[in-house]
Design a protein around this motif. Sequence first.
Motif, mmCIF file in Angstrom:
data_model
loop_
_atom_site.group_PDB
_atom_site.id
_atom_site.type_symbol
_atom_site.label_atom_id
_atom_site.label_comp_id
_atom_site.label_asym_id
_atom_site.label_seq_id
_atom_site.Cartn_x
_atom_site.Cartn_y
_atom_site.Cartn_z
ATOM 1 N N MET A 213 0.834 -1.210 0.000
ATOM 2 C CA MET A 213 0.000 0.000 0.000
ATOM 3 C C MET A 213 0.867 1.257 0.000
ATOM 4 S SD MET A 213 -3.266 -0.947 2.442
ATOM 5 C CE MET A 213 -2.311 -1.457 3.877
ATOM 6 N N GLN A 214 1.963 1.213 0.744
ATOM 7 C CA GLN A 214 2.889 2.346 0.803
ATOM 8 C C GLN A 214 3.514 2.607 -0.562
ATOM 9 O OE1 GLN A 214 6.088 1.667 3.584
ATOM 10 N NE2 GLN A 214 6.847 3.744 3.472
ATOM 11 N N MET A 215 3.922 1.532 -1.247
ATOM 12 C CA MET A 215 4.520 1.660 -2.568
ATOM 13 C C MET A 215 3.496 2.175 -3.584
ATOM 14 S SD MET A 215 7.425 1.397 -4.077
ATOM 15 C CE MET A 215 8.419 0.277 -3.069
ATOM 16 N N SER A 216 2.259 1.731 -3.450
ATOM 17 C CA SER A 216 1.197 2.196 -4.343
ATOM 18 C C SER A 216 0.987 3.698 -4.202
ATOM 19 C CB SER A 216 -0.113 1.462 -4.034
ATOM 20 O OG SER A 216 0.017 0.087 -4.275
ATOM 21 N N GLU A 217 1.048 4.182 -2.974
ATOM 22 C CA GLU A 217 0.903 5.615 -2.711
ATOM 23 C C GLU A 217 2.049 6.397 -3.348
ATOM 24 O OE1 GLU A 217 -1.201 8.845 -1.127
ATOM 25 O OE2 GLU A 217 -1.759 6.721 -1.219
ATOM 26 N N LYS A 218 3.237 5.812 -3.275
ATOM 27 C CA LYS A 218 4.434 6.455 -3.813
ATOM 28 C C LYS A 218 4.424 6.521 -5.342
ATOM 29 C CE LYS A 218 9.491 5.844 -3.820
ATOM 30 N NZ LYS A 218 10.601 4.983 -3.316
ATOM 31 N N LEU A 219 3.885 5.478 -5.979
ATOM 32 C CA LEU A 219 3.986 5.350 -7.439
ATOM 33 C C LEU A 219 2.710 5.732 -8.193
ATOM 34 C CD1 LEU A 219 5.828 1.893 -7.586
ATOM 35 C CD2 LEU A 219 6.861 4.165 -7.801
ATOM 36 N N LYS A 220 1.668 6.098 -7.486
ATOM 37 C CA LYS A 220 0.354 6.251 -8.116
ATOM 38 C C LYS A 220 0.300 7.304 -9.223
ATOM 39 C CE LYS A 220 -1.525 9.385 -4.568
ATOM 40 N NZ LYS A 220 -2.567 9.533 -3.523
ATOM 41 N N LYS A 221 1.235 8.253 -9.229
ATOM 42 C CA LYS A 221 1.237 9.290 -10.266
ATOM 43 C C LYS A 221 2.060 8.903 -11.488
ATOM 44 C CE LYS A 221 0.388 13.169 -7.116
ATOM 45 N NZ LYS A 221 0.879 14.474 -6.606
ATOM 46 N N ASN A 222 2.758 7.775 -11.412
ATOM 47 C CA ASN A 222 3.542 7.295 -12.543
ATOM 48 C C ASN A 222 2.596 6.765 -13.627
ATOM 49 O OD1 ASN A 222 5.211 5.563 -14.273
ATOM 50 N ND2 ASN A 222 6.789 5.810 -12.729
ATOM 51 N N LYS A 223 2.733 7.244 -14.846
ATOM 52 C CA LYS A 223 1.829 6.883 -15.934
ATOM 53 C C LYS A 223 1.952 5.422 -16.363
ATOM 54 C CE LYS A 223 1.460 11.563 -17.817
ATOM 55 N NZ LYS A 223 1.683 12.440 -18.996
ATOM 56 N N LYS A 224 3.034 4.771 -15.953
ATOM 57 C CA LYS A 224 3.235 3.360 -16.301
ATOM 58 C C LYS A 224 2.743 2.429 -15.190
ATOM 59 C CE LYS A 224 7.259 2.338 -18.092
ATOM 60 N NZ LYS A 224 8.741 2.255 -18.146
ATOM 61 N N PHE A 225 2.110 3.019 -14.175
ATOM 62 C CA PHE A 225 1.668 2.275 -12.997
ATOM 63 C C PHE A 225 0.173 2.453 -12.798
ATOM 64 C CE2 PHE A 225 0.665 2.123 -8.461
ATOM 65 C CZ PHE A 225 1.294 0.960 -8.043
ATOM 66 N N LEU A 226 -0.518 1.339 -12.513
ATOM 67 C CA LEU A 226 -1.950 1.407 -12.236
ATOM 68 C C LEU A 226 -2.258 0.633 -10.960
ATOM 69 C CD1 LEU A 226 -4.829 2.240 -13.208
ATOM 70 C CD2 LEU A 226 -4.979 -0.042 -14.243
ATOM 71 N N LEU A 227 -2.979 1.273 -10.059
ATOM 72 C CA LEU A 227 -3.418 0.628 -8.833
ATOM 73 C C LEU A 227 -4.831 0.090 -9.027
ATOM 74 C CD1 LEU A 227 -3.133 -0.003 -5.790
ATOM 75 C CD2 LEU A 227 -4.037 2.293 -5.337
ATOM 76 N N VAL A 228 -5.022 -1.195 -8.702
ATOM 77 C CA VAL A 228 -6.344 -1.817 -8.772
ATOM 78 C C VAL A 228 -6.693 -2.366 -7.398
ATOM 79 C CG1 VAL A 228 -7.720 -3.683 -9.765
ATOM 80 C CG2 VAL A 228 -6.142 -2.404 -11.217
ATOM 81 N N ASN A 229 -7.848 -1.968 -6.906
ATOM 82 C CA ASN A 229 -8.322 -2.415 -5.593
ATOM 83 C C ASN A 229 -9.196 -3.653 -5.770
ATOM 84 O OD1 ASN A 229 -10.056 -2.631 -3.210
ATOM 85 N ND2 ASN A 229 -9.217 -0.639 -2.605
ATOM 86 N N PHE A 230 -8.803 -4.740 -5.129
ATOM 87 C CA PHE A 230 -9.524 -6.008 -5.251
ATOM 88 C C PHE A 230 -11.003 -5.849 -4.916
ATOM 89 C CE2 PHE A 230 -11.314 -9.680 -3.015
ATOM 90 C CZ PHE A 230 -11.184 -10.684 -3.965
ATOM 91 N N ASN A 231 -11.284 -5.145 -3.818
ATOM 92 C CA ASN A 231 -12.665 -5.001 -3.374
ATOM 93 C C ASN A 231 -13.511 -4.263 -4.407
ATOM 94 O OD1 ASN A 231 -10.608 -4.777 -0.980
ATOM 95 N ND2 ASN A 231 -12.418 -5.775 -0.130
#
Length: 355
Positions: A213-231
């Motif tokens: 979760m910490q890494m997702s917060e750090k990388l969330k603005k990177n255009k090559k990165f996408l966060l997907v929430n299981f729920n």
Amino acid sequence: MKILIINGNYRSGTTWLQKILDNNKKIIICSQPFFELFKLFENYIIKTHKIAGIIDFPSGILSFKKLPTTLLYDKFIKKKHLIDIINQIITSKDKERFNHTNLKFYKFFKKKILKKNNFLSFSEVLNYIVETIIIYRGEDLNKISYVGFKEGYLTSLLPLLLKVKNCKIINMIRDPREIAYSRNYSKNSDLKDFDIRTKHPTIMIGLLCKNNMQMSEKLKKNKKFLLVNFNKLILKKKIEIKKISKFLNIEIKIKKTLINKENNKIWSANTGGNKKNGNYGVNWKTNMKNYEIAVIEKICDKYMLKNNYKKIYKDKNELNKIVSNFSENTNYLKKWSKKKYFINYDNKFINKFKI
């Protein structure tokens, strides 16, 4: 052609998403083809950072502050060692592995590595993995937009992987308490990935989830990165799939029947559940021990709130009291996980993972 990597902790829906994408004509994405490479890479980083006492540590927990891009190109991998690992996999009695990635992959991969130099870089081996996936799947490369794989425990390496040319990453998160419950309390005897009679330490699960979760917060603005929430993927499929489609620039649809391309059999979703309840983790609140919930909430803390995972223990004094008395029952732990720092909660140890 681009590289696509799906990352996430176990029981967070990574296999389901991998099967959804792998059943798209423009995507080839296999499951956990060569975890050993990433373990080698993480251990190499630990060694170069001169971190004492945590070699052979569970992958995905450490949070490195700065990782130079040059690490991708250091020729630290011995070809002989790589061939030894591949031979061990090929002759393994664990046939379940080949339901994730077909035995043909390892035989093709071995032939490719045998032709290479005696010392290889992580970047080179990663490209050889992708090339081998294309070869053993026998797909027409002109019709493919993405080739890749899903792996667990890559969280510590995500900043470096994003520096790989033409590489995109989808990172999945899930409520850490659901993950802990789904992993340690599942009664689904059909599970082949792990022995449901054994458990993983609560502290270890908490650390894995916190770092993800910490890494997702750090990388969330990177255009090559996408966060997907299981729920959200469970409850709001259309919205999440539309988001993934936009990220990949490919129309993604969830087929009623998903095929495991490694054995050409129908794949059954949500192996962390049971026949009556496909989303097994939702039962955590009434079935997990209060001290297990407290430890996870203590470790994951603000990152749970950032992802709208409501905490049970809002009183810090009550939380700290429960956590201070926590001691893991080692009777059911997997042997490799019986490490002293996973048995009792230690603030100094928890804070160690910011390197």
